[in-house]
Write a protein that holds these residues in place. Sequence first.
Motif, PDB file in Angstrom:
ATOM      1  N   PRO A 176       0.824  -1.212   0.000  1.00  0.00           N
ATOM      2  CA  PRO A 176       0.000   0.000   0.000  1.00  0.00           C
ATOM      3  C   PRO A 176       0.853   1.256   0.000  1.00  0.00           C
ATOM      4  N   ALA A 177       0.311   2.335  -0.561  1.00  0.00           N
ATOM      5  CA  ALA A 177       1.073   3.572  -0.745  1.00  0.00           C
ATOM      6  C   ALA A 177       1.605   4.128   0.567  1.00  0.00           C
ATOM      7  N   GLU A 178       0.845   3.980   1.650  1.00  0.00           N
ATOM      8  CA  GLU A 178       1.302   4.552   2.917  1.00  0.00           C
ATOM      9  C   GLU A 178       2.558   3.879   3.455  1.00  0.00           C
ATOM     10  N   ASP A 179       2.896   2.707   2.907  1.00  0.00           N
ATOM     11  CA  ASP A 179       4.098   2.019   3.354  1.00  0.00           C
ATOM     12  C   ASP A 179       5.360   2.484   2.637  1.00  0.00           C
ATOM     13  N   PHE A 180       5.214   3.134   1.480  1.00  0.00           N
ATOM     14  CA  PHE A 180       6.424   3.532   0.745  1.00  0.00           C
ATOM     15  C   PHE A 180       6.469   5.008   0.375  1.00  0.00           C
ATOM     16  N   THR A 181       5.372   5.725   0.469  1.00  0.00           N
ATOM     17  CA  THR A 181       5.395   7.125   0.076  1.00  0.00           C
ATOM     18  C   THR A 181       6.080   7.985   1.130  1.00  0.00           C
ATOM     19  N   CYS A 182       6.430   9.197   0.735  1.00  0.00           N
ATOM     20  CA  CYS A 182       7.229  10.093   1.571  1.00  0.00           C
ATOM     21  C   CYS A 182       6.333  10.914   2.499  1.00  0.00           C
ATOM     22  N   PHE A 183       6.636  10.885   3.770  1.00  0.00           N
ATOM     23  CA  PHE A 183       5.864  11.640   4.757  1.00  0.00           C
ATOM     24  C   PHE A 183       5.910  13.139   4.466  1.00  0.00           C
ATOM     25  N   VAL A 184       7.109  13.694   4.273  1.00  0.00           N
ATOM     26  CA  VAL A 184       7.197  15.145   4.068  1.00  0.00           C
ATOM     27  C   VAL A 184       6.639  15.538   2.706  1.00  0.00           C
ATOM     28  N   ASN A 233      -3.221   5.945  -8.989  1.00  0.00           N
ATOM     29  CA  ASN A 233      -3.489   4.706  -9.711  1.00  0.00           C
ATOM     30  C   ASN A 233      -3.961   3.586  -8.785  1.00  0.00           C
ATOM     31  N   GLY A 234      -3.633   3.714  -7.513  1.00  0.00           N
ATOM     32  CA  GLY A 234      -4.011   2.678  -6.552  1.00  0.00           C
ATOM     33  C   GLY A 234      -3.124   1.456  -6.596  1.00  0.00           C
ATOM     34  N   HIS A 235      -1.958   1.576  -7.267  1.00  0.00           N
ATOM     35  CA  HIS A 235      -1.047   0.439  -7.391  1.00  0.00           C
ATOM     36  C   HIS A 235       0.360   0.963  -7.668  1.00  0.00           C
ATOM     37  N   PRO A 236       1.394   0.327  -7.101  1.00  0.00           N
ATOM     38  CA  PRO A 236       2.747   0.854  -7.286  1.00  0.00           C
ATOM     39  C   PRO A 236       3.378   0.575  -8.644  1.00  0.00           C
ATOM     40  N   VAL A 237       2.716  -0.183  -9.529  1.00  0.00           N
ATOM     41  CA  VAL A 237       3.374  -0.569 -10.780  1.00  0.00           C
ATOM     42  C   VAL A 237       3.760   0.642 -11.617  1.00  0.00           C
ATOM     43  N   ILE A 238       2.912   1.662 -11.661  1.00  0.00           N
ATOM     44  CA  ILE A 238       3.220   2.847 -12.462  1.00  0.00           C
ATOM     45  C   ILE A 238       4.406   3.608 -11.872  1.00  0.00           C
ATOM     46  N   ALA A 239       4.528   3.592 -10.557  1.00  0.00           N
ATOM     47  CA  ALA A 239       5.672   4.224  -9.901  1.00  0.00           C
ATOM     48  C   ALA A 239       6.950   3.445 -10.182  1.00  0.00           C
ATOM     49  N   ARG A 240       6.850   2.134 -10.170  1.00  0.00           N
ATOM     50  CA  ARG A 240       8.018   1.303 -10.467  1.00  0.00           C
ATOM     51  C   ARG A 240       8.531   1.583 -11.880  1.00  0.00           C
ATOM     52  N   ASP A 241       7.616   1.706 -12.839  1.00  0.00           N
ATOM     53  CA  ASP A 241       8.027   2.008 -14.210  1.00  0.00           C
ATOM     54  C   ASP A 241       8.773   3.340 -14.275  1.00  0.00           C
ATOM     55  N   SER A 242       8.309   4.343 -13.533  1.00  0.00           N
ATOM     56  CA  SER A 242       8.962   5.647 -13.523  1.00  0.00           C
ATOM     57  C   SER A 242      10.381   5.550 -12.984  1.00  0.00           C
ATOM     58  N   VAL A 243      10.578   4.763 -11.939  1.00  0.00           N
ATOM     59  CA  VAL A 243      11.904   4.632 -11.345  1.00  0.00           C
ATOM     60  C   VAL A 243      12.827   3.824 -12.256  1.00  0.00           C
ATOM     61  N   ILE A 244      12.293   2.852 -12.977  1.00  0.00           N
ATOM     62  CA  ILE A 244      13.093   2.115 -13.964  1.00  0.00           C
ATOM     63  C   ILE A 244      13.567   3.064 -15.062  1.00  0.00           C
ATOM     64  N   HIS A 245      12.682   3.948 -15.534  1.00  0.00           N
ATOM     65  CA  HIS A 245      13.087   4.962 -16.511  1.00  0.00           C
ATOM     66  C   HIS A 245      14.145   5.896 -15.923  1.00  0.00           C
TER      67      HIS A 245
END
Length: 214
Positions: free
Chosen positions: A113-121, A190-202
């Motif tokens: 879930p997003a709250e486990d990996f997103t940035c607090f600040v 998006n409700g899912h980390p896959v799109i974020a993972r793609d961004s970091v791979i890029h």
Amino acid sequence: MPPSRPSKVATPSPATGTVSAREKLIAAAIATVRYKGFSATSVDEICQAAGVTKGAFFHHFASKEALAVAAAGAWTDIAEQRIFTLPDWTRLADPLDRLLGHIDFRLSMLDGPAEDFTCFVGTMVQESYNSSDPIRAACDASLRAYAVRLAEDIQRAIDTHGIAEGVSAFSLAYHIQAVLQGAFILAKANGHPVIARDSVIHLKRYVAMLFKKE
């Protein structure tokens, strides 16, 4: 229906081995704001998550804003330990390998879930940048501290390997921060980390190209 509040997370004080009420409140604020956002989080919810009384809250903090500022500072310390000190990639000999290892490590965090990996600040400043200058400044200091810390390895990589013309260590560090923060927003939407993972791979591809690394 989602749970009403996140799990409590607190780190024992190194001096005593116990978790103080202040530390519990900071940990609860970080967890709850990552889950619900700053505006939607009340002092009562933070106290409940921390397992302390409202009187204890006001003994340590004059307001929710004061707690937010303290929690932003604590978040910087958490990042120093979890991202820049403990992982194996921090001990790689080549600074470029450390930089790419850093990006790989951030990629590995994008799960659940997003709250486990997103940035607090990053979460907090999106809501508070125009309503609380103390919170905005505290978030800016935390985000900047991350960039300054990351720029150390970037500069060493530049000194060792060279880089594309016009790229400075600090500007690249901030770009990496910007991609990560943007990826967190996309994952929330998006409700899912896959799109974020793609961004970091890029992002990793881009950094490798800057250093002309195959």
